[in-house]
Design a protein around this motif. Sequence first.
Motif, PDB file in Angstrom:
ATOM      1  N   UNK A   1       0.858  -1.182   0.000  1.00 10.48           N
ATOM      2  CA  UNK A   1       0.000   0.000   0.000  1.00 10.48           C
ATOM      3  C   UNK A   1       0.893   1.229   0.000  1.00 10.48           C
ATOM      4  N   UNK A   2       0.588   2.191  -0.880  1.00 15.18           N
ATOM      5  CA  UNK A   2       1.334   3.450  -0.950  1.00 15.18           C
ATOM      6  C   UNK A   2       0.361   4.601  -0.748  1.00 15.18           C
ATOM      7  N   UNK A   3       0.722   5.521   0.122  1.00 17.20           N
ATOM      8  CA  UNK A   3      -0.029   6.757   0.305  1.00 17.20           C
ATOM      9  C   UNK A   3       0.920   7.873  -0.111  1.00 17.20           C
ATOM     10  N   UNK A   4       0.517   8.610  -1.122  1.00 13.93           N
ATOM     11  CA  UNK A   4       1.402   9.591  -1.747  1.00 13.93           C
ATOM     12  C   UNK A   4       1.041  11.017  -1.353  1.00 13.93           C
ATOM     13  N   UNK A   5       2.066  11.808  -1.042  1.00 11.59           N
ATOM     14  CA  UNK A   5       1.929  13.249  -0.829  1.00 11.59           C
ATOM     15  C   UNK A   5       3.110  13.914  -1.532  1.00 11.59           C
ATOM     16  N   UNK A   6       2.832  14.531  -2.676  1.00 13.20           N
ATOM     17  CA  UNK A   6       3.851  15.182  -3.494  1.00 13.20           C
ATOM     18  C   UNK A   6       4.970  14.201  -3.822  1.00 13.20           C
TER      19      UNK A   6
ATOM     20  N   UNK B   1       9.080   4.993   4.347  1.00  8.12           N
ATOM     21  CA  UNK B   1       8.843   6.302   3.749  1.00  8.12           C
ATOM     22  C   UNK B   1       9.854   6.430   2.617  1.00  8.12           C
ATOM     23  N   UNK B   2       9.340   6.776   1.440  1.00  4.16           N
ATOM     24  CA  UNK B   2      10.188   6.932   0.260  1.00  4.16           C
ATOM     25  C   UNK B   2      10.069   8.353  -0.264  1.00  4.16           C
ATOM     26  N   UNK B   3      11.118   8.792  -0.947  1.00  4.03           N
ATOM     27  CA  UNK B   3      11.108  10.099  -1.597  1.00  4.03           C
ATOM     28  C   UNK B   3      11.449   9.903  -3.069  1.00  4.03           C
ATOM     29  N   UNK B   4      10.794  10.674  -3.913  1.00  4.19           N
ATOM     30  CA  UNK B   4      11.073  10.672  -5.345  1.00  4.19           C
ATOM     31  C   UNK B   4      12.193  11.669  -5.616  1.00  4.19           C
ATOM     32  N   UNK B   5      13.343  11.157  -6.001  1.00  2.86           N
ATOM     33  CA  UNK B   5      14.495  11.997  -6.311  1.00  2.86           C
ATOM     34  C   UNK B   5      14.617  12.246  -7.809  1.00  2.86           C
ATOM     35  N   UNK B   6      13.509  12.216  -8.535  1.00  2.00           N
ATOM     36  CA  UNK B   6      13.521  12.489  -9.970  1.00  2.00           C
ATOM     37  C   UNK B   6      14.268  11.424 -10.741  1.00  2.00           C
ATOM     38  N   UNK B   7      15.287  11.827 -11.477  1.00  2.00           N
ATOM     39  CA  UNK B   7      16.053  10.881 -12.301  1.00  2.00           C
ATOM     40  C   UNK B   7      16.749   9.813 -11.450  1.00  2.00           C
ATOM     41  N   UNK B   8      17.002  10.101 -10.174  1.00  2.91           N
ATOM     42  CA  UNK B   8      17.627   9.122  -9.280  1.00  2.91           C
ATOM     43  C   UNK B   8      16.605   8.131  -8.728  1.00  2.91           C
ATOM     44  N   UNK B   9      15.332   8.349  -9.035  1.00  2.93           N
ATOM     45  CA  UNK B   9      14.281   7.407  -8.667  1.00  2.93           C
ATOM     46  C   UNK B   9      13.796   7.538  -7.235  1.00  2.93           C
ATOM     47  N   UNK B  10      12.888   6.634  -6.896  1.00  3.06           N
ATOM     48  CA  UNK B  10      12.342   6.538  -5.532  1.00  3.06           C
ATOM     49  C   UNK B  10      13.376   5.853  -4.660  1.00  3.06           C
ATOM     50  N   UNK B  11      13.600   6.411  -3.478  1.00  3.31           N
ATOM     51  CA  UNK B  11      14.544   5.822  -2.537  1.00  3.31           C
ATOM     52  C   UNK B  11      13.935   5.832  -1.136  1.00  3.31           C
ATOM     53  N   UNK B  12      14.270   4.808  -0.387  1.00  2.00           N
ATOM     54  CA  UNK B  12      13.827   4.727   0.997  1.00  2.00           C
ATOM     55  C   UNK B  12      14.566   5.777   1.817  1.00  2.00           C
ATOM     56  N   UNK B  13      13.812   6.593   2.564  1.00  2.00           N
ATOM     57  CA  UNK B  13      14.434   7.540   3.486  1.00  2.00           C
ATOM     58  C   UNK B  13      14.227   7.078   4.932  1.00  2.00           C
TER      59      UNK B  13
END
Length: 159
Positions: free
Chosen positions: A103-108, A138-150
């Motif tokens: 399950x993913x809940x997305x905010x920006x 919790x993951x962040x979208x780093x654009x060209x570097x992709x989604x990464x776990x923070x």
Amino acid sequence: MTRARFLRLLGAGFLASGAGLSANDLFAQTTGDTAPVTELEKVYDAWQERFNAGDLEGLVALYAEDVTYINPDGATLHGKAATRGDYEALLALKPRIEIGNRIHVLHQDIALSTNHWKLELTDPEGKVQNLTGGGIEVLRDYGAAGWQFIIDDASRSAS
């Protein structure tokens, strides 16, 4: 005995028996697939594939440099190097994981993700162990570097 303690003891026994892989052997097993994952829905697929392949470097590539990782024992580790070290002994056991109930809940550019998993590994005596658990990440979208776990909290149990 907790799941985390079992895994730690099993890993220690496996490596102490001489049946484990050295760090160099582990790194040699990498698949070379450290490509960024730019679609959130594919992050767990990539994580599962890299974990099941024993691809330590590919797995750790899915984590941000400053990741906060809470291991199955509940210890909070900071950064990729600490996360890599925690996975090294486990991957030496050649585990197989299946991640479900994603399950993913997305905010920006931030996603809160949860899952349940089933893990199978064989102990040094050849006995198959089946474990279950859950993750909160919790993951962040780093654009060209992709989604990464923070943040990766692997200390949760499946419920």
